[in-house]
Write a protein that holds these residues in place. Structure first.
Motif, short mmCIF file in Angstrom:
data_model
loop_
_atom_site.label_atom_id
_atom_site.label_comp_id
_atom_site.label_asym_id
_atom_site.label_seq_id
_atom_site.Cartn_x
_atom_site.Cartn_y
_atom_site.Cartn_z
N GLN A 93 -1.34 4.24 -8.07
CA GLN A 93 -1.59 2.81 -8.24
C GLN A 93 -0.72 2.16 -9.32
OE1 GLN A 93 -3.29 0.79 -6.31
NE2 GLN A 93 -3.79 2.52 -4.99
N GLU A 107 0.83 -1.20 0.00
CA GLU A 107 0.00 0.00 0.00
C GLU A 107 0.86 1.25 0.00
OE1 GLU A 107 -3.47 2.07 2.78
OE2 GLU A 107 -2.26 0.43 3.58
N GLN A 117 -6.82 -0.13 5.81
CA GLN A 117 -5.84 0.43 4.89
C GLN A 117 -5.13 1.57 5.61
OE1 GLN A 117 -5.28 -0.71 1.39
NE2 GLN A 117 -6.25 -2.41 2.47
#
Length: 407
Positions: A391, A178, A336
């Motif tokens: 991303q 992440e 997250q």
């Protein structure tokens, strides 16, 4: 009489069930790299003068210090110790420089890798034939121990000394990756290489990745763990948790850290100087009730916020009553950390823009690994749009990462 017999039968049934439950075998402990070394690979060290890079987390599953295990083994000649940030015995606060000294228990020289130099010098390695690294990481890019390892690998390469990493679990598990990949111009001791903020790798896996992808080229051996699975968080290892540094007291701290650690780059307290660092966040100018309501109304996965007040005993806002929130991870699999951290920063920025500020030193940029995230937050960009922007790079990293996974 029948009533007494019935009660006796019920008691025997409950006792039998309880006894059976107690007899069920528990999942065996994960076998740490240091334990695998002594059981299967001690030949790596025999006949060599050994330098050990470690700290209080360097223990086996019975909490015996790696320093003591090495020093007391007749087949191993331990000649030097090396300490990262916080020192070999963990008695230095964050950022405190540690000088050279002699270890009281072993009488061995202890060289600081968080003082005037962060890379072992030739003088420090003059009585060493092999370097061993045994330290617990916490799974976030800006935790400094992995760069102590990287610099030591560089020094080992330059001196022609083999380097051994005794692997340990990533306490956050090995599946979630992440956050943005660090941009090269923001390389520092809180982020030396282009990896995501939460990397999902063990120290042994990172050592392999650093060695191959970033050109260290050391003579590297990773002693693997046994019975560790990527899906495990630290609770599932059945190993005792030793706090990796003074402000990382619990596993709960480690889980919030990749996100709330970003608060260090602002004028808001990240909870240093309290009993809940990185879980308690606040400042004198914040309304805790307002902030907690705003954050809870975002309905972020796996996390809740409670209005909280505290007075830090040191660090930011020392001695001042501060208000904010305590962060509670309610579902580790859904949580997250980086996303949550950015939502916290953005919400405080939007609510208290006149008082809130990012550190002038640019520390937030070093922590997040770029300048554009801060710039987007200041412009009012939604966190979801910021995440979407990184991303592609994170996806590329995941492909590279696969080559170095050991479990």
């Amino acid at each position: 009489m029948r009533k007494k017999l019935t009660l006796l039968a019920l008691f025997l049934l409950v006792f039998s069930s309880w006894n059976t439950a107690e007899a069920k075998p528990r999942q065996k402990k994960v076998e740490l790299g240091v334990e695998t070394l002594f059981r299967e690979h001690k030949d790596l060290l025999k006949g060599k003068r050994v330098g050990l890079i470690t700290n209080p987390t360097g223990v086996d599953s019975e909490l015996r210090s790696s320093v003591d295990l090495f020093a007391e083994d007749p087949d191993i000649e331990l000649t030097a110790l090396y300490g990262p940030e916080h020192g070999v015995r963990g008695d230095a606060q964050a950022g405190d420089k540690v000088d050279y000294y002699m270890d009281e228990k072993t009488g061995l020289p202890v060289y600081s890798l968080y003082g005037d130099t962060r890379k072992p010098t030739p003088e420090m390695l003059k009585n060493v034939d092999i370097l061993v690294f045994d330290i617990q990481d916490v799974g976030a890019r800006f935790y400094t121990y992995i760069y102590t390892m990287a610099y030591a690998m560089e020094a080992a390469k330059e001196q022609g000394i083999p380097f051994v990493v005794l692997d340990r679990p990533n306490p956050l598990g090995g599946e979630v990756v992440e956050g943005p990949v660090l941009e090269e111009e923001y390389s520092s001791f809180v982020g030396k290489y282009p990896i995501p903020l939460r990397h999902g790798m063990t120290v042994g896996e990172l050592a392999q990745l650093f060695n191959e992808e970033f050109g260290i080229g050391a003579d590297l051996t990773v002693v693997k763990m046994k019975k560790w699975k990527r899906s495990f968080d630290y609770d599932e290892t059945n190993l005792p948790f030793v706090m990796p540094s003074p402000n990382m007291p619990t596993l709960e701290t480690a889980f919030v850290y990749p996100g709330t650690g970003l608060i260090e780059g602002t004028n808001v307290s990240e909870g240093r100087g309290t009993t809940k660092p990185f879980e308690l966040l606040g400042a004198p100018f914040i309304n805790g009730t307002e902030l907690s309501e705003k954050l809870n109304n975002l309905h972020l996965d796996g996390v809740k916020f409670r209005a909280a007040s505290f007075t830090p005993s040191f660090s930011k806002h020392s001695g001042q009553l501060s208000h904010g929130v305590q962060v509670y991870v309610t579902d580790r699999e859904k949580y997250q950390a980086v996303e949550t951290g950015l939502h916290i920063v953005k919400t405080i920025h939007d609510l208290y823009g006149e008082e809130f500020s990012f550190n002038k030193s640019g520390n937030f940029d070093l922590l997040i690994g770029n300048s554009w995230v801060r710039e987007e937050l200041e412009k009012g960009t939604d966190v979801e749009d910021i995440i979407a922007k990184w991303q592609k790079d994170t996806k590329v990293f995941k492909k590279v990462r696969k080559q170095y996974l050991l479990y």
